[in-house]
Design a protein around this motif. Structure first.
Motif: not given
Length: 518
Positions: A51-64, A88-93
């Protein structure tokens, strides 16, 4: 600079996380992008790894389920900005599977770099230790008792009583031993802690040492966990350099030091006294009790032995207060437990929830049902020596006492799902065989009983379903439960009897009268 999180947990590594991290770095360099790759721990959603996560202004976006072949297309799609993609799975939190949990012990896991002290401190690390250093030892033991924390390794003994006993013992040396010999089938919560948040375990052990007067600790890790051992050793070196360990813990006059010991590869070394024998360089066989390890433990000295999750939960309790932790759970089962979903389940992983949740909720709301799509038939809870629960018991609240009332065990929180193609007689015979292979051999009920158990079940499965054979099997199980020196032999009958009671047809018996031939 964009920050990318690629997990370094064993499950993610097994699925190619290292290759994915290298591919992301190479692709970014090729395209002239400036980014930082952080090797975080796993969020526990193991069916989505890597699960790769990208830090964005909206939060961490996940790609599974990212594979190295996916990296080029992800860059093309603009994943550095959190853009849309089939993975893309969206905001992980906010991912429902994660957001609906009650993550207390596992709050940092998957969020931080496991070896970054700055990350650990930023997310509340050392608050518990600082509070413990300012609390009188007796009061600290009482606070642990008040929290309701019980041993998470399976025995469920109140941690505060064990600590209080060691604190009151008179000795020139005391020890803290962490049982990280996680050998139960379907369990991996200890591994996740050690690989994804090692400082939490280290802090918990330091607190235990400060409170009880112990100055030396050992983390006994099973030899099959090389990544955990490496991570722990690196974390210990950093913690020592930061002044957490040694003669002056955080600049105080308190002393405590820690080291990692590699396990001997024996299942029975998960039993606390066999573990102590192994730590002392002897063959890992069970000791008779009394005396208990809290009074005569490692090298004959008073010793606190707790498992990873128990000790890792301690910092939270001392940071947030006993009442905060006690307010989760039900009855005498307070706080949360990391449930590990494994076996024939669609969405395997770690779910931390307060006691009181049901198996049905875990299997279907979190596990998504079986991986095969067939009906679930039996669920083994509590490791290879845990009972098989039929569907009629899946709505019981998971609570130590509620489970004990029906002859089941919560154990370490491992949950292994079996669908309707499974043969419970075969699984019961395997439980006996497992005990025969792994028994330390010290006591007759376990050593001989398990061997005879394999033979009796084989006869029943071959067609001898006479009342004599069934009675013999039940009497043999009763002898093992009552006469074994430790839980190895004492619990082996649990899966056997539960299979016999709830799934007699698999033994060739009538459902209406399991003592008679079908």
């Amino acid at each position: 600079m964009t920050r990318i999180y690629v997990p370094r947990d064993s499950s993610a590594l097994a699925l190619g996380a290292d290759r994915v991290a290298r591919a992301i770095a190479a692709e970014a360099q090729k395209r002239g992008f400036d980014l930082e790759i952080v090797r975080n721990g796993s969020r526990g959603m193991l069916w989505l790894e890597p699960l790769v996560e990208v830090a964005t202004a909206a939060g961490r976006i996940g790609y599974s389920n990212v594979d190295e072949e996916d990296v080029h297309a992800l860059f093309d799609a603009g994943f550095l900005q959190g853009a849309a993609h089939e993975k893309r799975i969206g905001l992980v939190d906010e991912f429902p599977w994660l957001a609906t949990q009650q993550r207390l012990t596992f709050a940092r896991i998957g969020v931080t770099d496991p070896l970054s002290i700055d990350d650990y401190l930023q997310y509340g690390g050392l608050e518990g230790l600082r509070n413990a250093l300012e609390t009188e030892g007796g009061a600290a033991c009482e606070a642990l008792l008040e929290s309701g924390l019980r041993g998470r390794g399976g025995a469920a003994f109140p941690a505060g009583i064990k600590w209080r006993t060691v604190r009151a013992a008179l000795a020139d040396q005391k020890y803290i031993v962490c049982n990280a010999d996680e050998g139960d089938s379907g369990t991996f919560s200890d591994r996740l802690v050690m690989e994804s948040d090692p400082y939490m375990l280290i802090e918990g052990m330091i607190i235990a040492g400060i409170v009880t007067g112990a100055t030396k600790g050992y983390i006994y890790v099973r030899s099959e966990y090389p990544h955990a051992i490496t991570t722990l050793n690196e974390a210990l070196a950093k913690a020592r350099d930061a002044g957490w360990l040694g003669k002056n813990v955080l600049g105080t006059d308190k002393a405590f030091d820690l080291e990692v010991a590699k396990g001997a590869g024996s299942y029975v070394c998960g039993e606390e006294t066999a573990l102590l024998e192994s730590l002392e360089g002897k063959r890992g066989i069970v000791r008779a009790k009394p005396p208990v390890p809290a009074l005569v433990g490692l090298f004959g000295k008073p010793t606190v032995i707790n498992n990873v999750i128990t000790l890792a939960t301690v910092p939270l309790i001392f940071a947030r207060g006993a009442a905060f932790y006690r307010d989760f759970g039900m009855g005498r089962s307070r706080g949360t437990l990391p449930f590990q979903l494994a076996g024939n389940v669609k969405q395997g992983g770690l779910v931390e929830l307060a006691f009181g949740v049901t198996l049905r909720e875990l299997i279907y709301e979190y596990g998504g049902g079986t991986a095969t799509g067939r009906a679930a038939r039996a669920v083994q809870v509590g490791g290879p020596l845990g009972t098989y629960l039929p569907e009629s018991q899946w709505d019981l609240p998971i609570d130590y006492e509620a489970y004990a009332a029906v002859g089941a065990v919560v154990g370490h929180g491992g949950i292994v799902v079996h669908d309707d193609t499974s043969n419970l007689a075969d699984l019961a015979q395997y439980a006996m065989h497992f005990c025969a292979v792994e028994s330390c051999g010290k006591c007759t009920p376990c050593r001989i009983g398990s061997t005879r158990g394999v033979e009796v079940i084989a006869k029943i499965r071959a067609g001898d379903t006479s009342p004599k054979q069934i009675t013999l099997l039940r009497d043999l199980c009763d002898t093992m439960v009552s006469g074994s020196l430790c839980a190895m032999g004492g619990m082996t009958p649990y899966p056997v009897l539960s299979a016999l009671d709830h799934f007699p047809e698999d033994f060739g018996l009538s459902k209406e009268s399991p003592q008679k031939a079908a």
